[in-house]
Design an enzyme around this catalytic site. Structure first.
Site, mmCIF file in Angstrom:
data_model
loop_
_atom_site.group_PDB
_atom_site.id
_atom_site.type_symbol
_atom_site.label_atom_id
_atom_site.label_comp_id
_atom_site.label_asym_id
_atom_site.label_seq_id
_atom_site.Cartn_x
_atom_site.Cartn_y
_atom_site.Cartn_z
ATOM 1 N N LYS A 11 21.784 -17.667 35.371
ATOM 2 C CA LYS A 11 20.827 -18.740 35.139
ATOM 3 C C LYS A 11 21.564 -20.075 34.901
ATOM 4 O O LYS A 11 22.209 -20.565 35.789
ATOM 5 C CB LYS A 11 19.917 -18.350 33.973
ATOM 6 C CG LYS A 11 19.286 -16.953 34.130
ATOM 7 C CD LYS A 11 18.379 -16.896 35.330
ATOM 8 C CE LYS A 11 17.596 -15.610 35.509
ATOM 9 N NZ LYS A 11 18.208 -14.358 35.246
ATOM 10 N N ASP A 36 19.845 -12.826 22.944
ATOM 11 C CA ASP A 36 19.873 -13.235 24.342
ATOM 12 C C ASP A 36 19.576 -14.728 24.356
ATOM 13 O O ASP A 36 18.446 -15.160 24.118
ATOM 14 C CB ASP A 36 18.830 -12.445 25.146
ATOM 15 C CG ASP A 36 18.846 -12.803 26.635
ATOM 16 O OD1 ASP A 36 19.247 -13.938 26.958
ATOM 17 O OD2 ASP A 36 18.430 -11.962 27.442
ATOM 18 N N TYR A 85 12.361 -11.305 27.773
ATOM 19 C CA TYR A 85 12.533 -11.044 29.202
ATOM 20 C C TYR A 85 12.105 -9.614 29.533
ATOM 21 O O TYR A 85 12.634 -8.643 28.994
ATOM 22 C CB TYR A 85 13.988 -11.289 29.612
ATOM 23 C CG TYR A 85 14.288 -10.831 31.016
ATOM 24 C CD1 TYR A 85 13.537 -11.301 32.086
ATOM 25 C CD2 TYR A 85 15.289 -9.910 31.280
ATOM 26 C CE1 TYR A 85 13.784 -10.871 33.378
ATOM 27 C CE2 TYR A 85 15.552 -9.480 32.563
ATOM 28 C CZ TYR A 85 14.793 -9.962 33.610
ATOM 29 O OH TYR A 85 15.031 -9.518 34.886
ATOM 30 N N ARG A 96 40.330 -3.592 37.180
ATOM 31 C CA ARG A 96 39.259 -3.049 36.329
ATOM 32 C C ARG A 96 39.552 -3.314 34.848
ATOM 33 O O ARG A 96 38.648 -3.401 34.019
ATOM 34 C CB ARG A 96 39.068 -1.555 36.623
ATOM 35 C CG ARG A 96 37.913 -0.941 35.873
ATOM 36 C CD ARG A 96 37.373 0.329 36.529
ATOM 37 N NE ARG A 96 38.381 1.190 37.077
ATOM 38 C CZ ARG A 96 39.141 2.029 36.366
ATOM 39 N NH1 ARG A 96 38.990 2.112 35.057
ATOM 40 N NH2 ARG A 96 40.046 2.787 36.965
HETATM 41 N N1 PLP Z 1 17.955 -12.202 29.987
HETATM 42 C C1 PLP Z 1 17.092 -13.147 30.362
HETATM 43 C C2 PLP Z 1 16.488 -14.039 29.316
HETATM 44 C C3 PLP Z 1 16.751 -13.296 31.716
HETATM 45 O O1 PLP Z 1 15.870 -14.249 32.084
HETATM 46 C C4 PLP Z 1 17.337 -12.428 32.672
HETATM 47 C C5 PLP Z 1 16.996 -12.498 34.117
HETATM 48 O O2 PLP Z 1 15.984 -12.972 34.540
HETATM 49 C C6 PLP Z 1 18.223 -11.447 32.229
HETATM 50 C C7 PLP Z 1 18.529 -11.376 30.892
HETATM 51 C C8 PLP Z 1 18.853 -10.484 33.204
HETATM 52 O O3 PLP Z 1 19.867 -11.126 33.910
HETATM 53 P P1 PLP Z 1 20.337 -10.743 35.388
HETATM 54 O O4 PLP Z 1 19.206 -11.060 36.315
HETATM 55 O O5 PLP Z 1 21.563 -11.612 35.568
HETATM 56 O O6 PLP Z 1 20.661 -9.280 35.388
#
Ligand code: PLP
Length: 318
Positions: A163, A138, A77, A25
């Site tokens: 992704k 992000d 997102y 952990r």
């Molecule tokens: N940020 C973006 C731009 C995303 O497209 C996604 C998921 O679709 C996420 C964050 C969240 O990621 P996760 O699905 O790995 O939790």
């Protein structure tokens, strides 16, 4: 690294002191190796989390306190706004703003997305960097191949490594890359004590994915750039959104019915959610986002297939 270290324990040294790794952990070798590699790519200190959303949750809980407000890029997102809504019960607030301009006054954290998913807008990095609060970008859709947000004044980069970084639709993983090593160390302590920790096997798959990241992303960019003008020239397509780089784009057909016909008619392309993998995916986003997106908006994540074959799959359905 050629093997996964799945151990959760490592012996103390001969003086009875914990070594670098002692209990999983608090850190583990395969996770640490993947973090080192991602940190190099983004130019900061990387920490892995069990998913992108887990990384988002850990970061805001570690950085903010009840009563604090996040300025969230509108049209980013959808799941990020759902995460923040979920955390409202614990006193976190968020306001949406147009990230192509400056953040609203009086917030404690600025949350941008480069480019936003599925609207493909780019943030005004200079306006955000001039803002007094920490800035998170992000950068899932850009990847460090196209953009290193820490060089544009961001304090944190967030990735859904599920992704492009993982890249094969077989690993759920998230990452935060910190500009300041001291802040990274605090976030790491928060991660260890709350237990929001990535496991070795996903980290190993991330290491494997990073080996081909550049060639995958360059190919996806080239294919997306080939498809965008074809979509733009098609009479049934009213809008095409593309940031100019990366494999993610969205376009609008007339209505929900037309979008359903396209997404259920494709043969080479798969009708599924997610993005950034080797295989091209398409979906109408209204099924998840409702009124937030046009009913005819289709999100396309371009994979590694031949772009001519992708167009041959799509074009008759438009
Ligand atoms: N940020 C973006 C731009 C995303 O497209 C996604 C998921 O679709 C996420 C964050 C969240 O990621 P996760 O699905 O790995 O939790």
């Amino acid at each position: 690294m050629e093997a996964v270290d799945r151990s959760t324990i490592w012996p103390y040294d001969e003086r009875g002191e914990p070594r670098e790794f002692f209990y999983a952990r608090y850190g583990s070798p395969t996770v640490a190796e993947a973090e080192a590699r991602l940190g190099e790519l983004d130019g900061g200190t990387a920490l892995l989390f069990p998913s992108g959303s887990g990384a988002t949750t850990a970061l805001v809980l570690a950085m903010l306190k009840p009563g604090d407000t996040i300025a969230l890029a509108a049209g980013c997102y959808f799941g990020t706004s759902v995460t923040f809504q979920t955390l409202e019960r614990w006193g976190l607030r968020y306001v949406e703003f147009d990230q192509t301009g400056p953040p609203p006054e009086g917030v404690q954290l600025v949350w941008l997305e480069s480019p936003s998913n599925p609207f493909l807008t780019m943030p005004d990095f200079a306006a955000a960097a001039a803002y007094p609060a920490p800035v998170v970008v992000d950068s899932t859709a850009a990847t460090p191949i196209h953009l290193r947000p820490l060089e544009h004044g961001a304090d944190f980069v967030l990735h859904s490594a599920t992704k492009y970084l993982g890249g094969h639709d077989d690993v759920l993983l998230g990452a935060v890359v910190c500009r300041d090593p001291e802040t990274a160390s605090q976030l790491k302590t928060f991660r260890s004590t709350t237990g929001i920790v990535a496991a070795p096997d996903p980290a190993f798959l991330l290491l494997r994915g990073l080996k081909t990241l550049r060639v995958r992303v360059e190919r996806q960019t080239a294919s997306a750039r080939a498809l965008v003008p074809l979509l733009e020239a098609h009479p049934a397509v009213s809008v095409v959104r593309y940031a100019g780089f990366g494999g993610l784009l969205s376009f609008d057909v007339a209505d929900a019915e037309a979008a359903l016909r396209v997404e259920t008619g494709v043969r080479l392309i798969t009708n599924a959610t997610s993005l950034g993998g080797t295989h091209t995916l398409i979906e109408a986003r209204a099924r998840w986002e409702g009124d937030r997106v046009p009913e005819g908006l289709l999100r396309l994540s371009v994979g590694l297939e031949d772009p001519d074959e992708l167009w041959a799959d799509l074009e008759p359905l438009l």
